[in-house]
Design a protein around this motif. Structure first.
Motif, PDB file in Angstrom:
ATOM      1  N   LYS A 226       0.806  -1.226   0.000  1.00  0.00           N
ATOM      2  CA  LYS A 226       0.000   0.000   0.000  1.00  0.00           C
ATOM      3  C   LYS A 226       0.839   1.275   0.000  1.00  0.00           C
ATOM      4  O   LYS A 226       0.301   2.369  -0.121  1.00  0.00           O
ATOM      5  CB  LYS A 226      -0.888   0.037   1.259  1.00  0.00           C
ATOM      6  CG  LYS A 226      -2.231  -0.617   1.097  1.00  0.00           C
ATOM      7  CD  LYS A 226      -3.096  -0.422   2.328  1.00  0.00           C
ATOM      8  CE  LYS A 226      -3.533   0.996   2.594  1.00  0.00           C
ATOM      9  NZ  LYS A 226      -4.690   1.464   1.849  1.00  0.00           N
TER      10      LYS A 226
ATOM     11  N   ARG B 187       2.144   2.386   2.646  1.00  0.00           N
ATOM     12  CA  ARG B 187       1.527   3.036   3.803  1.00  0.00           C
ATOM     13  C   ARG B 187       2.584   3.335   4.853  1.00  0.00           C
ATOM     14  O   ARG B 187       3.379   2.464   5.201  1.00  0.00           O
ATOM     15  CB  ARG B 187       0.475   2.092   4.375  1.00  0.00           C
ATOM     16  CG  ARG B 187      -0.312   2.611   5.559  1.00  0.00           C
ATOM     17  CD  ARG B 187      -1.427   1.631   5.772  1.00  0.00           C
ATOM     18  NE  ARG B 187      -2.251   1.837   6.908  1.00  0.00           N
ATOM     19  CZ  ARG B 187      -3.568   2.112   6.837  1.00  0.00           C
ATOM     20  NH1 ARG B 187      -4.145   2.277   5.673  1.00  0.00           N
ATOM     21  NH2 ARG B 187      -4.284   2.212   7.916  1.00  0.00           N
TER      22      ARG B 187
ATOM     23  N   SER C  69      -7.941  -0.527   3.603  1.00  0.00           N
ATOM     24  CA  SER C  69      -8.578  -0.443   2.286  1.00  0.00           C
ATOM     25  C   SER C  69      -7.577  -0.838   1.198  1.00  0.00           C
ATOM     26  O   SER C  69      -6.384  -0.542   1.284  1.00  0.00           O
ATOM     27  CB  SER C  69      -9.101   0.967   2.055  1.00  0.00           C
ATOM     28  OG  SER C  69      -8.078   1.917   2.285  1.00  0.00           O
TER      29      SER C  69
ATOM     30  N   ASN D 287      -6.104  -0.105  -1.590  1.00  0.00           N
ATOM     31  CA  ASN D 287      -5.701   0.945  -2.529  1.00  0.00           C
ATOM     32  C   ASN D 287      -4.320   1.433  -2.122  1.00  0.00           C
ATOM     33  O   ASN D 287      -3.919   1.256  -0.968  1.00  0.00           O
ATOM     34  CB  ASN D 287      -6.695   2.119  -2.483  1.00  0.00           C
ATOM     35  CG  ASN D 287      -6.882   2.655  -1.080  1.00  0.00           C
ATOM     36  OD1 ASN D 287      -7.612   2.081  -0.284  1.00  0.00           O
ATOM     37  ND2 ASN D 287      -6.181   3.728  -0.771  1.00  0.00           N
TER      38      ASN D 287
ATOM     39  N   HIS E 109      -6.459  12.662   1.081  1.00  0.00           N
ATOM     40  CA  HIS E 109      -6.821  11.257   1.188  1.00  0.00           C
ATOM     41  C   HIS E 109      -7.886  11.020   0.137  1.00  0.00           C
ATOM     42  O   HIS E 109      -8.492  11.959  -0.355  1.00  0.00           O
ATOM     43  CB  HIS E 109      -7.389  11.014   2.587  1.00  0.00           C
ATOM     44  CG  HIS E 109      -7.072   9.658   3.122  1.00  0.00           C
ATOM     45  ND1 HIS E 109      -6.569   9.472   4.368  1.00  0.00           N
ATOM     46  CD2 HIS E 109      -7.193   8.421   2.591  1.00  0.00           C
ATOM     47  CE1 HIS E 109      -6.396   8.186   4.592  1.00  0.00           C
ATOM     48  NE2 HIS E 109      -6.777   7.527   3.517  1.00  0.00           N
TER      49      HIS E 109
HETATM   50 MG    MG Z   1      -7.837   3.637   3.567  1.00  0.00          MG
END
Ligand code: MG
Ligand code: AMP
Length: 310
Positions: A48, A50, A136, A138, A222
């Motif tokens: 991700k 992230r 999520s 994405n 976001h």
């Molecule tokens: Mg998310």
């Protein structure tokens, strides 16, 4: 990939082997991995892109599974009884002997948890023997996925398997409530705040400010479709796509409605897929008409507002 028993078995095999896969939930698709496994959870962050300080939500099959990992309180039980399974995430105290990977929480002693309602998800998680960390599906800060094909678009061949559960029924992420101290909403989402307030019958603070230490995922930018987006638009500028809540009696190929009759549940369900479709059609920017911040309209506006920071 459509549902059959062999797909559920395949999904389990990938997860048992510490791989991450795409899974449907009623809110949005998740990128799932074994929440007890450092190896699996690390992969989620890498795929991700992230930041490690943005903790993951962990998904459970039932209460007795959750009790192994978290301390539960009265407010939790009130909300659980009314809204679970469903689009509500709880932030709770982690038990000392919990097996949750420390990477999930970024070494903190609190954990975000949820019970999804989606049929396939429940069939899958029932026989796993571990909860699923599933943010999520994405790339960080981009639009969430509401169809299996969206997940493939986001990750290409980097993930081996997506369990196809059709289009997500809710269409945006869960509402997050912290129950660590007094109830505090950290993210607006698929369950309206007013319904939560009614059940708890006491004041709830709403703290969805960006850069807040305890919800780092709530960053200013976001949910971005990857092109500029402006809100409260009255007129369309050149080359813009126009997003409206309700179908209008005009013929305009640049106009996209979220719900034929302006129903907010339907509009929420169609929000991300509409933005994704517009981007794919090659539009360079998006204008959205004013949507009233009432009920789910508040959650829709929260997402649009963050997407507009592109
Ligand atoms: Mg998310
Ligand atoms: P996502 O999984 O992409 O829907 O994002 C999950 C969001 O849940 C994060 O970005 C945080 O805002 C929130 N979250 C997850 N774990 C915690 C936690 N332990 N404490 C507070 N917020 C959390």
């Amino acid at each position: 990939m459509k549902y059959n028993q062999s797909n559920i078995k395949k999904a389990k095999k990938y997860l048992d082997n510490n791989n991450c896969i795409g899974i449907p939930t009623e809110t949005v698709y998740g990128l799932a991995g074994n929440a007890y496994s450092d190896i699996a959870v690390k992969k989620i962050f890498i795929l991700k892109k992230r930041p490690r300080n943005n903790p993951l939500i962990v998904h459970y099959y039932n209460l007795s599974e959750l009790k192994k990992d978290c301390v539960l309180n009265k407010d939790f039980f009130l909300l659980y009884k009314k809204f679970c399974p469903g689009p509500l995430t709880f932030v709770l105290k982690l038990k000392k002997n919990s097996k949750i990977s420390k990477i999930v929480t970024n070494n903190k002693k609190i954990l975000a948890v949820r019970f999804p309602k989606q049929r396939l998800f429940k069939k899958l998680i029932k026989n796993l023997g571990y909860p699923l960390a599933a943010p999520s599906a994405n790339i960080s800060n981009k639009l969430s996925s509401v169809k299996a094909s969206d997940v493939k678009e986001e990750f290409g061949n980097k993930i081996k398997f997506v369990l196809d559960g059709g289009k997500c029924k809710v269409g945006i992420e869960s509402t997050i409530i912290s129950l660590i101290k007094k109830p505090e909403i950290l993210r607006l989402g698929g369950l309206e705040n007013s319904k939560i307030k009614k059940v708890l019958n006491k004041p709830i603070t709403v703290n969805i400010n960006p850069n807040k230490k305890n919800a780092p995922g709530q960053s200013k930018l976001h949910y971005s479709p990857g092109i500029p987006l402006r809100m409260n638009a009255k007129k369309l500028k050149k080359d813009e796509a126009f997003v409206v809540l309700k179908k209008k009696n005009i013929r305009n190929k640049d106009c996209f409605y979220l719900s034929k009759k302006g129903n907010l549940n339907e509009a929420t369900k169609n929000l991300y897929s509409t933005l994704r479709k517009i981007k794919k059609k090659g539009y360079k920017s998006i204008a959205v008409e004013k949507i009233k911040s009432v009920g789910l309209g508040q959650s829709i506006n929260d997402r649009l507002n963050r997407a507009s920071k592109f």
